[in-house]
Enzyme design. Sequence first.
Site, PDB file in Angstrom:
ATOM      1  N   HIS A  64      -8.104   7.792  -6.459  1.00 50.46           N
ATOM      2  CA  HIS A  64      -7.388   6.855  -7.323  1.00 50.46           C
ATOM      3  C   HIS A  64      -5.988   6.563  -6.782  1.00 50.46           C
ATOM      4  CE1 HIS A  64      -6.024   4.863 -11.000  1.00 50.46           C
ATOM      5  NE2 HIS A  64      -7.307   4.789 -11.319  1.00 50.46           N
ATOM      6  N   HIS A  65      -5.563   5.307  -6.948  1.00 50.62           N
ATOM      7  CA  HIS A  65      -4.269   4.872  -6.443  1.00 50.62           C
ATOM      8  C   HIS A  65      -3.118   5.559  -7.174  1.00 50.62           C
ATOM      9  CE1 HIS A  65      -1.796   2.477  -3.959  1.00 50.62           C
ATOM     10  NE2 HIS A  65      -2.603   1.458  -3.834  1.00 50.62           N
ATOM     11  N   SER A  66      -3.363   6.088  -8.359  1.00 51.41           N
ATOM     12  CA  SER A  66      -2.308   6.812  -9.067  1.00 51.41           C
ATOM     13  C   SER A  66      -1.992   8.142  -8.386  1.00 51.41           C
ATOM     14  CB  SER A  66      -2.710   7.062 -10.523  1.00 51.41           C
ATOM     15  OG  SER A  66      -3.906   7.820 -10.598  1.00 51.41           O
ATOM     16  N   ASN A  77       2.929   7.470  -5.001  1.00 52.40           N
ATOM     17  CA  ASN A  77       3.063   6.106  -4.502  1.00 52.40           C
ATOM     18  C   ASN A  77       4.505   5.821  -4.132  1.00 52.40           C
ATOM     19  OD1 ASN A  77       0.371   4.486  -4.996  1.00 52.40           O
ATOM     20  ND2 ASN A  77       0.625   5.862  -6.740  1.00 52.40           N
TER      21      ASN A  77
END
Length: 346
Positions: free
Chosen positions: A139-141, A305
């Site tokens: 997941h990008h989180s 991120n």
Amino acid sequence: MRLLTAVDQLFLLLESRKQPMHVGGLFLFELPENAESDFVYQLVKQMQDSDVPPSFPFNQVLENLIFWKKDKNFDVEHHLHHVALPNPGRVRELLMYVSKEHGRLLDRAMPLWECHVIEGIEPEVEGGPERFAWYFKIHHSLVDGVAAMRLVQKSLSQSPTEPVTLPVWSLMARHRTQVHATQPAKRSIKHILKEQVSTIKPVFTELLDNAKNYGDDGFVGTFDAPMTILNKRISTSRRIAAQSYDIQRFNIIAERLNTSKNDVVLAVCAGALRRYLISMNALPSKPLIAFVPMSLRTDNSISGNQLSFVLANLGTHLDDPLRRIELIHRSMNNGKRRFRRMNQAQ
């Protein structure tokens, strides 16, 4: 527990069934010379039987969409999938499988990642070695693109002869001396709020500077993108296609035109989009605008991120490819120059 950043939460809040917010990578491997027929099976079995617990960030699970906490009930069967493609096992069948899996949402009750080991892929050339693939999504989180590539780099063998006995999710056991350097620093809520408030003035200054430069074709404003047949609501269906290029071709073009390889890639994409829209009689008079991710990562961390986005003019209204790449290069440099004046929080 570790507090989610505003960007991490954004990737979770924007997620929907039609818009998954994970990133994925597909890697093709050739079987070693004189490999046994059950080589891939034994590889998967070794990963399944490993009693080494998952390391950061593979052991992180969501807590009320506010915190990351350590997962105490890791289930390898949930994360690791072993499949064999149906004959003839071409790249086409491989991409069909990955397309289907890439469209599935990750279970938020579990650590947000999956690993798929795929065998039964035909040789690249007749008589060559058989191949297998590794498809990984996370997941990008949890990670951005740079962090994800660092995870992959650390998980694979560093040489053709180096054996790897640990699965990717235990990779920190192979890099114990780097654990502290790769994990994000803990920050209090007070520190985060103070950091965000300090960004108001420099961000406002950048907005004023943008207004002064409006009208320059190398400058891209937020509302400059034209409406096209591509600006439609997406569905749940996914179809992944792949095309291979010799990287040396990109290097030569970038060197001769004094641009970056990323500019060359954008120019190739712009040319393809222009040709497609012309074939559909749907090329807009205004140039398409690309939303290009840009890494702000300056440390060795492999999670979280640290990225922003540059709006790039793709020059699709120009029929001359040299003028098009020159405009792309100028537009990208304009965006990079603005980001160099700002810090990660801004």
